[in-house]
Scaffold this motif. Structure first.
Motif, mmCIF file in Angstrom:
data_model
loop_
_atom_site.group_PDB
_atom_site.id
_atom_site.type_symbol
_atom_site.label_atom_id
_atom_site.label_comp_id
_atom_site.label_asym_id
_atom_site.label_seq_id
_atom_site.Cartn_x
_atom_site.Cartn_y
_atom_site.Cartn_z
ATOM 1 N N CYS A 1 -1.026 -0.017 -1.989
ATOM 2 C CA CYS A 1 -1.771 -1.050 -1.259
ATOM 3 C C CYS A 1 -3.032 -0.466 -0.634
ATOM 4 N N ASP A 2 -2.916 0.743 -0.096
ATOM 5 C CA ASP A 2 -4.066 1.405 0.514
ATOM 6 C C ASP A 2 -5.149 1.670 -0.529
ATOM 7 N N ARG A 3 -4.751 2.185 -1.682
ATOM 8 C CA ARG A 3 -5.720 2.454 -2.752
ATOM 9 C C ARG A 3 -6.398 1.166 -3.196
ATOM 10 N N LEU A 4 -5.624 0.121 -3.373
ATOM 11 C CA LEU A 4 -6.192 -1.140 -3.839
ATOM 12 C C LEU A 4 -7.094 -1.792 -2.803
ATOM 13 N N SER A 5 -6.799 -1.565 -1.523
ATOM 14 C CA SER A 5 -7.619 -2.183 -0.468
ATOM 15 C C SER A 5 -9.021 -1.588 -0.423
ATOM 16 N N HIS A 6 -9.197 -0.416 -1.031
ATOM 17 C CA HIS A 6 -10.517 0.224 -1.069
ATOM 18 C C HIS A 6 -11.260 -0.085 -2.364
ATOM 19 N N SER A 7 -10.647 -0.877 -3.237
ATOM 20 C CA SER A 7 -11.297 -1.198 -4.501
ATOM 21 C C SER A 7 -11.568 -2.697 -4.557
ATOM 22 N N GLU A 8 -11.182 -3.313 -5.648
ATOM 23 C CA GLU A 8 -11.479 -4.738 -5.833
ATOM 24 C C GLU A 8 -10.412 -5.647 -5.233
ATOM 25 N N HIS A 9 -9.464 -5.116 -4.492
ATOM 26 C CA HIS A 9 -8.384 -5.911 -3.915
ATOM 27 C C HIS A 9 -8.295 -5.692 -2.399
ATOM 28 N N PRO A 10 -9.320 -6.070 -1.641
ATOM 29 C CA PRO A 10 -9.308 -5.814 -0.197
ATOM 30 C C PRO A 10 -8.171 -6.511 0.546
ATOM 31 N N GLN A 11 -7.609 -7.592 -0.024
ATOM 32 C CA GLN A 11 -6.491 -8.283 0.612
ATOM 33 C C GLN A 11 -5.243 -7.401 0.668
ATOM 34 N N SER A 12 -5.218 -6.323 -0.088
ATOM 35 C CA SER A 12 -4.078 -5.403 -0.060
ATOM 36 C C SER A 12 -3.906 -4.766 1.311
ATOM 37 N N LEU A 13 -4.974 -4.703 2.090
ATOM 38 C CA LEU A 13 -4.878 -4.176 3.449
ATOM 39 C C LEU A 13 -3.979 -5.071 4.295
ATOM 40 N N SER A 14 -4.099 -6.381 4.150
ATOM 41 C CA SER A 14 -3.231 -7.310 4.883
ATOM 42 C C SER A 14 -1.774 -7.135 4.469
ATOM 43 N N LEU A 15 -1.550 -6.922 3.187
ATOM 44 C CA LEU A 15 -0.189 -6.696 2.701
ATOM 45 C C LEU A 15 0.366 -5.394 3.272
ATOM 46 N N LYS A 16 -0.442 -4.361 3.275
ATOM 47 C CA LYS A 16 -0.028 -3.070 3.840
ATOM 48 C C LYS A 16 0.347 -3.226 5.318
ATOM 49 N N GLN A 17 -0.467 -3.941 6.065
ATOM 50 C CA GLN A 17 -0.187 -4.148 7.494
ATOM 51 C C GLN A 17 1.104 -4.936 7.692
ATOM 52 N N ALA A 18 1.336 -5.940 6.865
ATOM 53 C CA ALA A 18 2.561 -6.733 6.970
ATOM 54 C C ALA A 18 3.789 -5.885 6.653
ATOM 55 N N ILE A 19 3.677 -5.014 5.666
ATOM 56 C CA ILE A 19 4.788 -4.114 5.329
ATOM 57 C C ILE A 19 5.093 -3.198 6.504
ATOM 58 N N PHE A 20 4.058 -2.624 7.118
ATOM 59 C CA PHE A 20 4.264 -1.746 8.278
ATOM 60 C C PHE A 20 4.940 -2.483 9.432
ATOM 61 N N GLN A 21 4.585 -3.744 9.652
ATOM 62 C CA GLN A 21 5.205 -4.514 10.732
ATOM 63 C C GLN A 21 6.703 -4.695 10.495
ATOM 64 N N VAL A 22 7.094 -4.924 9.262
ATOM 65 C CA VAL A 22 8.521 -5.077 8.951
ATOM 66 C C VAL A 22 9.222 -3.723 9.034
ATOM 67 N N LEU A 23 8.615 -2.684 8.452
ATOM 68 C CA LEU A 23 9.248 -1.365 8.455
ATOM 69 C C LEU A 23 9.415 -0.805 9.864
ATOM 70 N N SER A 24 8.486 -1.135 10.753
ATOM 71 C CA SER A 24 8.553 -0.616 12.118
ATOM 72 C C SER A 24 9.444 -1.460 13.035
ATOM 73 N N GLY A 25 9.929 -2.598 12.523
ATOM 74 C CA GLY A 25 10.791 -3.453 13.316
ATOM 75 C C GLY A 25 10.048 -4.463 14.169
ATOM 76 N N GLN A 26 8.728 -4.505 14.072
ATOM 77 C CA GLN A 26 7.948 -5.489 14.833
ATOM 78 C C GLN A 26 8.214 -6.909 14.330
ATOM 79 N N GLU A 27 8.508 -7.020 13.049
ATOM 80 C CA GLU A 27 8.819 -8.310 12.430
ATOM 81 C C GLU A 27 10.079 -8.140 11.577
ATOM 82 N N LEU A 28 10.855 -9.221 11.448
ATOM 83 C CA LEU A 28 12.046 -9.176 10.606
ATOM 84 C C LEU A 28 11.710 -9.397 9.135
ATOM 85 N N SER A 29 10.650 -10.156 8.908
ATOM 86 C CA SER A 29 10.210 -10.440 7.549
ATOM 87 C C SER A 29 8.742 -10.840 7.613
ATOM 88 N N CYS A 30 8.150 -11.029 6.464
ATOM 89 C CA CYS A 30 6.761 -11.497 6.456
ATOM 90 C C CYS A 30 6.540 -12.390 5.256
#
Length: 91
Positions: free
Chosen positions: A46-75
């Protein structure tokens, strides 16, 4: 009904499994098979793609981190994927 692209991650954000629909889509959009292999770091992808033609991958990466860290149960995330002048929306 459109076939769903599914990626299952472990607690660190590494791939446990992906379905064939996801694999075909990824290969058609310039993602190497090794980037979707079991144990591959999906967050890094997701990080690699967010720096190329898929900038929306940054939002996906952030959502994954929120679930993995326990801030959210799902996304749920709606995002556009544009590749070679073709636009698709995902949920």
């Amino acid at each position: 009904m459109t076939a769903r692209r599914i990626v299952v991650l472990d607690e660190q954000g590494c791939i446990k499994t992906v379905n064939a629909v996801c694999e075909r889509f990824a290969l058609g959009h310039g993602i190497a098979p090794s980037e979707l292999a079991r144990g591959a770091d999906y967050v890094a992808l997701c990080d690699r793609l967010s720096h190329s033609e898929h900038p929306q991958s940054l939002s996906l990466k952030q959502a994954i981190f929120q679930v993995l860290s326990g801030q959210e149960l799902s996304c749920e995330l709606d995002y556009e994927c544009v590749h070679q002048a073709e636009s698709k929306w995902f949920h």
